[in-house]
Motif scaffolding. Structure first.
Motif, mmCIF file in Angstrom:
data_model
loop_
_atom_site.group_PDB
_atom_site.id
_atom_site.type_symbol
_atom_site.label_atom_id
_atom_site.label_comp_id
_atom_site.label_asym_id
_atom_site.label_seq_id
_atom_site.Cartn_x
_atom_site.Cartn_y
_atom_site.Cartn_z
ATOM 1 N N UNK A 374 5.458 29.865 -43.008
ATOM 2 C CA UNK A 374 6.792 29.646 -42.454
ATOM 3 C C UNK A 374 6.804 28.566 -41.409
ATOM 4 N N UNK A 375 5.798 28.561 -40.523
ATOM 5 C CA UNK A 375 5.724 27.509 -39.506
ATOM 6 C C UNK A 375 5.550 26.136 -40.120
ATOM 7 N N UNK A 376 4.726 26.055 -41.159
ATOM 8 C CA UNK A 376 4.518 24.768 -41.831
ATOM 9 C C UNK A 376 5.810 24.271 -42.479
ATOM 10 N N UNK A 377 6.519 25.184 -43.178
ATOM 11 C CA UNK A 377 7.776 24.783 -43.821
ATOM 12 C C UNK A 377 8.822 24.397 -42.784
ATOM 13 N N UNK A 378 8.867 25.102 -41.665
ATOM 14 C CA UNK A 378 9.816 24.765 -40.601
ATOM 15 C C UNK A 378 9.557 23.352 -40.080
ATOM 16 N N UNK A 379 8.296 23.064 -39.799
ATOM 17 C CA UNK A 379 7.956 21.722 -39.296
ATOM 18 C C UNK A 379 8.239 20.665 -40.352
ATOM 19 N N UNK A 380 7.868 20.954 -41.605
ATOM 20 C CA UNK A 380 8.049 19.970 -42.676
ATOM 21 C C UNK A 380 9.528 19.668 -42.910
ATOM 22 N N UNK A 381 10.338 20.714 -43.066
ATOM 23 C CA UNK A 381 11.764 20.512 -43.352
ATOM 24 C C UNK A 381 12.470 19.862 -42.166
ATOM 25 N N UNK A 382 12.142 20.303 -40.957
ATOM 26 C CA UNK A 382 12.772 19.706 -39.776
ATOM 27 C C UNK A 382 12.399 18.233 -39.650
ATOM 28 N N UNK A 383 11.131 17.911 -39.903
ATOM 29 C CA UNK A 383 10.695 16.517 -39.811
ATOM 30 C C UNK A 383 11.397 15.646 -40.844
ATOM 31 N N UNK A 384 11.534 16.167 -42.075
ATOM 32 C CA UNK A 384 12.214 15.392 -43.118
ATOM 33 C C UNK A 384 13.683 15.194 -42.762
ATOM 34 N N UNK A 385 14.335 16.238 -42.255
ATOM 35 C CA UNK A 385 15.736 16.108 -41.852
ATOM 36 C C UNK A 385 15.906 15.087 -40.728
#
Length: 401
Positions: A374-385
């Motif tokens: 979950x932390x990885x997906x949060x960082x990944x999606x937030x960074x892409x956005x």
């Protein structure tokens, strides 16, 4: 200043749209976290001890024909035959059953229950990696004169539901059997020695009386130094039990398999395949929801293009203009992560109670894998956005410039 920018830009933000983005992202995140955690929690059922899905094994033997019996033909496997089978593309590994070359007799008694059994028997051994029982007590010490033994679970069932029931004798549980010591007598090479046998487990895979490989090698050297152990059975780990090349090869070589190992292997293979497909679909839905969220934010930026242009023209930097959108994106994703973790924990509590009813020995795993995911997906999606927002605002600035 940032507060004034936020008041200006938030006028075109739709609560309905944000709710849709939030629910899509929440649904995707929850599927991913639940899939990861469920896999980690259920994995011990498939990989520990007597698991029916640990790996795919086939017990191979040679067919015994009437003509071969009269001719005295050997049914053991030569080194060349084992090596040829090892080179087959469907083979992952091979273990040989090492037979005992000495005489073994055993006695088992419980005076309180009026039980006393004695019989001639045999031992076999296989490499430790093919044993489907915990190896904690699976070691032999010459000084202790105690031999750890694993017997097939169906032997205990035959006693409980056949012999004991017909003679009105008490039935024996696995826990009770582990407390009983057997009197083992080994004979060979002019020597007779007495040992204690301790039953340390019950196997569903191996239909034989197992002892540790180091003990078997030592005992064969000690009680039958002039003989060489030739395996008559092989345990073969295969890649895919549905591979028709296995049946073709075994038919060509006149080999047989014990029980229905190929049929059981096919069942577990299809179960793995279905599980993989379900997890793949869940991951696809998750990725799609993340993409929808990013696309929606992009459309929101497009709707506010004129206001963004005006802010840039009166002196605001692209970073200042992007900051409210970045805060909105990070806050939304963080809220999704927190709610997903709570929801996953609730669902996990529900399915763990059912699993522990079916598998009492199952221990709950750690939440760390799903939290890291979950932390990885949060960082990944937030960074892409954030990168998309910055790219869009930079493009608007370049067009005006």
């Amino acid at each position: 200043m940032n507060r004034l920018v936020w008041k200006l830009l938030r006028q075109h933000i739709s609560v309905g749209q944000l709710s849709g983005f939030f629910l899509a992202n929440l649904f995707g995140m929850l599927i991913v976290l639940l899939s990861v955690q469920f896999y980690r929690d259920v994995l011990p059922v498939f990989t520990q001890g007597d698991s029916f899905m640990k790996r795919e094994y086939i017990i191979a033997t040679k067919k015994i024909s009437t003509l071969g019996s009269f001719a005295g033909r050997s049914n053991t496997f030569s080194k060349d035959e084992i090596e040829e089978l090892r080179r087959q593309p469907f083979t992952r590994g091979i273990g040989a059953f090492t037979p005992s070359l000495f005489k073994v007799s055993a006695g088992l008694g419980m005076q309180e229950a009026g039980i006393h059994l004695s019989t001639e028997m045999f031992f076999e051994s296989v490499p430790d990696e093919y044993v489907d029982v915990s190896l904690d007590k699976w070691h032999f010490d010459e000084g202790s004169h105690t031999i750890p033994i694993i017997i097939p679970r169906n032997y205990l069932n035959l006693y409980n539901f056949g012999f004991a029931q017909s003679r009105s004798l008490p039935k024996l549980s696995e826990g009770l059997m582990s407390l009983i010591n057997m009197d083992i007598i080994l004979r060979g090479n002019g020597r007779v020695e007495q040992y204690k046998g301790n039953i340390v487990g019950f196997s569903n895979r191996l239909n034989t009386i197992l002892v540790p490989q180091p003990f078997m090698e030592w005992a064969n050297r000690t009680f039958a130094p002039d003989k060489e152990a030739q395996p008559s059975r092989l345990i073969v780990e295969v890649n895919n039990p549905t591979d028709t090349a296995i049946a073709d090869y075994f038919g060509q070589k006149n080999y047989e398999t014990e029980g229905n190992s190929l049929d059981a292997g096919k069942t577990t293979y299809f179960l793995r395949l279905i599980t993989g497909i379900v997890m793949g679909v869940g991951l696809f839905i998750s990725l799609l929801s993340f993409y929808i969220l990013m696309l929606s934010i992009f459309l929101l930026l497009q709707k506010n293009t004129i206001k963004l242009e005006n802010l840039l023209l009166i002196g605001y930097t692209p970073a200042q203009v992007a900051r409210p959108y970045n805060a909105l994106t990070i806050g939304l994703n963080l809220l999704v992560l927190l709610i997903s973790v709570v929801g996953m924990s609730g669902v996990r509590t529900y399915y763990l109670s059912g699993l522990q009813t079916l598998f009492p020995q199952l221990e709950a795993g750690s939440l760390l894998p799903s939290l890291l995911t979950g932390g990885f997906l949060f960082i990944l999606v937030s960074a892409i956005n954030i990168l998309m927002i910055r790219k869009k605002i930079s493009k608007i600035w370049q067009q005006k410039a």
